[in-house]
Design a protein around this motif. Structure first.
Motif, PDB file in Angstrom:
ATOM      1  N   ALA A 164       9.713  12.017   8.247  1.00  0.00           N
ATOM      2  CA  ALA A 164       9.500  13.080   9.232  1.00  0.00           C
ATOM      3  C   ALA A 164      10.058  14.413   8.755  1.00  0.00           C
ATOM      4  N   SER A 165      11.169  14.367   8.025  1.00  0.00           N
ATOM      5  CA  SER A 165      11.821  15.599   7.561  1.00  0.00           C
ATOM      6  C   SER A 165      11.255  16.116   6.241  1.00  0.00           C
ATOM      7  N   GLY A 166      10.487  15.279   5.543  1.00  0.00           N
ATOM      8  CA  GLY A 166       9.951  15.689   4.252  1.00  0.00           C
ATOM      9  C   GLY A 166      10.865  15.393   3.079  1.00  0.00           C
ATOM     10  N   VAL A 167      12.016  14.757   3.344  1.00  0.00           N
ATOM     11  CA  VAL A 167      12.879  14.343   2.229  1.00  0.00           C
ATOM     12  C   VAL A 167      12.091  13.450   1.282  1.00  0.00           C
ATOM     13  N   ALA A 168      11.254  12.604   1.871  1.00  0.00           N
ATOM     14  CA  ALA A 168      10.289  11.826   1.091  1.00  0.00           C
ATOM     15  C   ALA A 168       8.904  12.123   1.649  1.00  0.00           C
ATOM     16  N   GLU A 169       7.921  12.169   0.753  1.00  0.00           N
ATOM     17  CA  GLU A 169       6.542  12.468   1.169  1.00  0.00           C
ATOM     18  C   GLU A 169       5.695  11.205   1.296  1.00  0.00           C
ATOM     19  N   ALA A 171       0.853  -1.194   0.000  1.00  0.00           N
ATOM     20  CA  ALA A 171       0.000   0.000   0.000  1.00  0.00           C
ATOM     21  C   ALA A 171       0.883   1.237   0.000  1.00  0.00           C
ATOM     22  N   PHE A 172       0.491   2.251  -0.764  1.00  0.00           N
ATOM     23  CA  PHE A 172       1.161   3.543  -0.698  1.00  0.00           C
ATOM     24  C   PHE A 172       0.667   4.285   0.539  1.00  0.00           C
ATOM     25  N   THR A 173       1.591   4.932   1.239  1.00  0.00           N
ATOM     26  CA  THR A 173       1.210   5.903   2.268  1.00  0.00           C
ATOM     27  C   THR A 173       1.942   7.204   1.943  1.00  0.00           C
ATOM     28  N   ASN A 174       1.253   8.338   2.101  1.00  0.00           N
ATOM     29  CA  ASN A 174       1.905   9.618   1.835  1.00  0.00           C
ATOM     30  C   ASN A 174       1.243  10.724   2.651  1.00  0.00           C
ATOM     31  N   SER A 175       1.884  11.868   2.680  1.00  0.00           N
ATOM     32  CA  SER A 175       1.420  12.981   3.517  1.00  0.00           C
ATOM     33  C   SER A 175       0.595  14.003   2.753  1.00  0.00           C
ATOM     34  N   LYS A 176       0.338  13.795   1.475  1.00  0.00           N
ATOM     35  CA  LYS A 176      -0.302  14.818   0.641  1.00  0.00           C
ATOM     36  C   LYS A 176      -1.746  14.518   0.276  1.00  0.00           C
ATOM     37  N   ARG A 177      -2.024  13.313  -0.203  1.00  0.00           N
ATOM     38  CA  ARG A 177      -3.367  13.027  -0.717  1.00  0.00           C
ATOM     39  C   ARG A 177      -3.550  11.526  -0.918  1.00  0.00           C
ATOM     40  N   ASP A 215      -2.604  11.089  -9.497  1.00  0.00           N
ATOM     41  CA  ASP A 215      -2.343  11.438  -8.096  1.00  0.00           C
ATOM     42  C   ASP A 215      -0.900  11.180  -7.677  1.00  0.00           C
ATOM     43  N   MET A 216      -0.170  10.432  -8.491  1.00  0.00           N
ATOM     44  CA  MET A 216       1.230  10.142  -8.190  1.00  0.00           C
ATOM     45  C   MET A 216       2.160  11.271  -8.622  1.00  0.00           C
ATOM     46  N   LYS A 217       1.691  12.114  -9.504  1.00  0.00           N
ATOM     47  CA  LYS A 217       2.554  13.125 -10.114  1.00  0.00           C
ATOM     48  C   LYS A 217       3.227  14.015  -9.076  1.00  0.00           C
ATOM     49  N   GLY A 218       4.544  14.090  -9.135  1.00  0.00           N
ATOM     50  CA  GLY A 218       5.306  15.003  -8.303  1.00  0.00           C
ATOM     51  C   GLY A 218       5.598  14.535  -6.887  1.00  0.00           C
ATOM     52  N   LEU A 219       4.982  13.431  -6.442  1.00  0.00           N
ATOM     53  CA  LEU A 219       5.246  12.949  -5.086  1.00  0.00           C
ATOM     54  C   LEU A 219       6.658  12.378  -4.972  1.00  0.00           C
ATOM     55  N   ARG A 220       7.300  12.657  -3.841  1.00  0.00           N
ATOM     56  CA  ARG A 220       8.613  12.076  -3.564  1.00  0.00           C
ATOM     57  C   ARG A 220       8.392  10.804  -2.734  1.00  0.00           C
ATOM     58  N   ILE A 221       8.668   9.656  -3.335  1.00  0.00           N
ATOM     59  CA  ILE A 221       8.358   8.369  -2.719  1.00  0.00           C
ATOM     60  C   ILE A 221       9.647   7.624  -2.374  1.00  0.00           C
ATOM     61  N   ARG A 222       9.787   7.289  -1.094  1.00  0.00           N
ATOM     62  CA  ARG A 222      10.934   6.472  -0.699  1.00  0.00           C
ATOM     63  C   ARG A 222      10.767   5.071  -1.283  1.00  0.00           C
ATOM     64  N   VAL A 223      11.856   4.544  -1.845  1.00  0.00           N
ATOM     65  CA  VAL A 223      11.875   3.180  -2.366  1.00  0.00           C
ATOM     66  C   VAL A 223      13.100   2.452  -1.808  1.00  0.00           C
ATOM     67  N   TRP A 251       1.249   5.850   9.953  1.00  0.00           N
ATOM     68  CA  TRP A 251       0.125   6.782   9.848  1.00  0.00           C
ATOM     69  C   TRP A 251       0.376   8.088  10.604  1.00  0.00           C
ATOM     70  N   GLU A 252       1.308   8.055  11.560  1.00  0.00           N
ATOM     71  CA  GLU A 252       1.619   9.268  12.309  1.00  0.00           C
ATOM     72  C   GLU A 252       2.366  10.285  11.446  1.00  0.00           C
ATOM     73  N   LEU A 253       3.028   9.823  10.404  1.00  0.00           N
ATOM     74  CA  LEU A 253       3.820  10.701   9.537  1.00  0.00           C
ATOM     75  C   LEU A 253       3.186  10.873   8.160  1.00  0.00           C
ATOM     76  N   VAL A 254       2.595   9.803   7.659  1.00  0.00           N
ATOM     77  CA  VAL A 254       2.017   9.829   6.308  1.00  0.00           C
ATOM     78  C   VAL A 254       0.612   9.218   6.388  1.00  0.00           C
ATOM     79  N   PRO A 255      -0.410  10.030   6.666  1.00  0.00           N
ATOM     80  CA  PRO A 255      -1.732   9.510   7.031  1.00  0.00           C
ATOM     81  C   PRO A 255      -2.591   8.993   5.883  1.00  0.00           C
ATOM     82  N   TYR A 256      -2.236   9.310   4.647  1.00  0.00           N
ATOM     83  CA  TYR A 256      -3.045   8.857   3.510  1.00  0.00           C
ATOM     84  C   TYR A 256      -2.556   7.473   3.031  1.00  0.00           C
ATOM     85  N   THR A 257      -3.475   6.516   3.019  1.00  0.00           N
ATOM     86  CA  THR A 257      -3.123   5.143   2.642  1.00  0.00           C
ATOM     87  C   THR A 257      -3.970   4.680   1.470  1.00  0.00           C
ATOM     88  N   SER A 258      -3.312   4.107   0.476  1.00  0.00           N
ATOM     89  CA  SER A 258      -4.000   3.556  -0.702  1.00  0.00           C
ATOM     90  C   SER A 258      -3.434   2.161  -0.962  1.00  0.00           C
TER      91      SER A 258
END
Length: 265
Positions: free
Chosen positions: A221-226, A170-176, A183-191, A241-248
């Motif tokens: 936490a620092s925003g290096v990855a969203e 599942a993707f988790t992120n802090s934006k949407r 919806d993936m456009k421009g997101l910084r995703i840790r891999v 979920w405490e850092l990146v509350p949106y889950t897909s």
């Protein structure tokens, strides 16, 4: 005839000597083991130490109890969770280096690909349609032969595969919420440090941020990855979920963990 009878007697005496030697050897083995002290098996992994929120630590504690009970503690198992002994790659290199300090490790598909690049094929998108298909594959002769190739190339012996936090990611992120590719456009995703993962994320229009596991929480936490992706079980264990509350729950990859031991140990 006398010479034949003599040879038969010598042969029987030889067999008797071998049997007595074997019995004597088996009899003194426990004593010799006790004199040398117990054999130590160190296992490293990156999951939390809790027994309530992940399957890896729980399985290792069960393994420890079984081994120590079956050997009268002549083999003692030490478990080091949560990257206590270094990163996944670092402690698995120690396993690879004759197994002198660390004998066994459990590592994610991305880290495992650092040792066995062919494993990147296991991170292809939508490789399995459901859990039964994935489980059947990992239990198959085909996969066993594939891991035998790994053994010959790396000096690591394959012990088994875990569903990494539940398998399908599942993707988790802090934006949407991620509902479409847009919806993936421009997101910084840790891999993971895995070229296949980087290619997947960038093909979706996001920016891949390759980082080893111990840096994930800090980078989120620092925003290096969203955002990041892992199976729901691991996301829950790490309280992402405490850092990146949106889950897909996209299920685009089936994450696996491989348990290995030094082949010579």
């Amino acid at each position: 005839m006398k010479s034949i009878s003599f040879l038969k007697s010598i042969y029987k005496l030889g067999i008797l000597f071998l049997l007595l030697s074997l019995i004597f050897g088996l009899a003194i083995m426990p004593a010799l083991s006790a004199e040398k002290g117990p054999i130590k098996m160190v296992i490293a992994h990156h999951f939390p130490a809790s027994l309530e929120d992940n399957e890896v630590q729980l399985s290792m504690v069960r393994f420890k109890n079984l081994v120590e009970a079956a050997t009268d503690e002549n083999i003692q198992v030490e478990i080091y969770p949560n990257c206590t002994l270094g990163t996944e790659v670092e402690y698995t290199k120690e396993v690879q280096a004759a197994g002198k300090t660390i004998q066994s490790s459990i590592l994610s598909s991305g880290a495992f690909s650092s040792f066995f690049p062919s494993y990147q094929v296991m991170t292809c998108p939508f490789l399995f349609p459901d859990f039964p298909t994935a489980w059947a594959f990992f239990d198959s002769d085909l996969f066993a032969k594939f891991m035998d190739q790994m053994r010959s190339e790396t000096g690591l012996k394959y012990l088994g595969t875990f569903d990494d936090g539940g398998g399908f990611v599942a993707f988790t992120n802090s934006k949407r919420l991620i509902k479409t590719v847009e919806d993936m456009k421009g997101l910084r995703i840790r891999v993971e440090e895995n070229p296949a993962h980087v290619a997947i994320i960038e093909s979706l229009g996001a920016k891949a941020v390759p980082l080893e596991w111990s840096q994930v929480e800090t980078c989120l936490a620092s925003g290096v990855a969203e955002g990041q992706f892992n199976a729901p079980g691991l996301n829950a264990a790490m309280k992402f979920w405490e850092l990146v509350p949106y889950t897909s729950w996209t299920g685009h990859l089936y994450n696996s963990l491989n348990w290995v031991v030094n082949d010579e140990w």
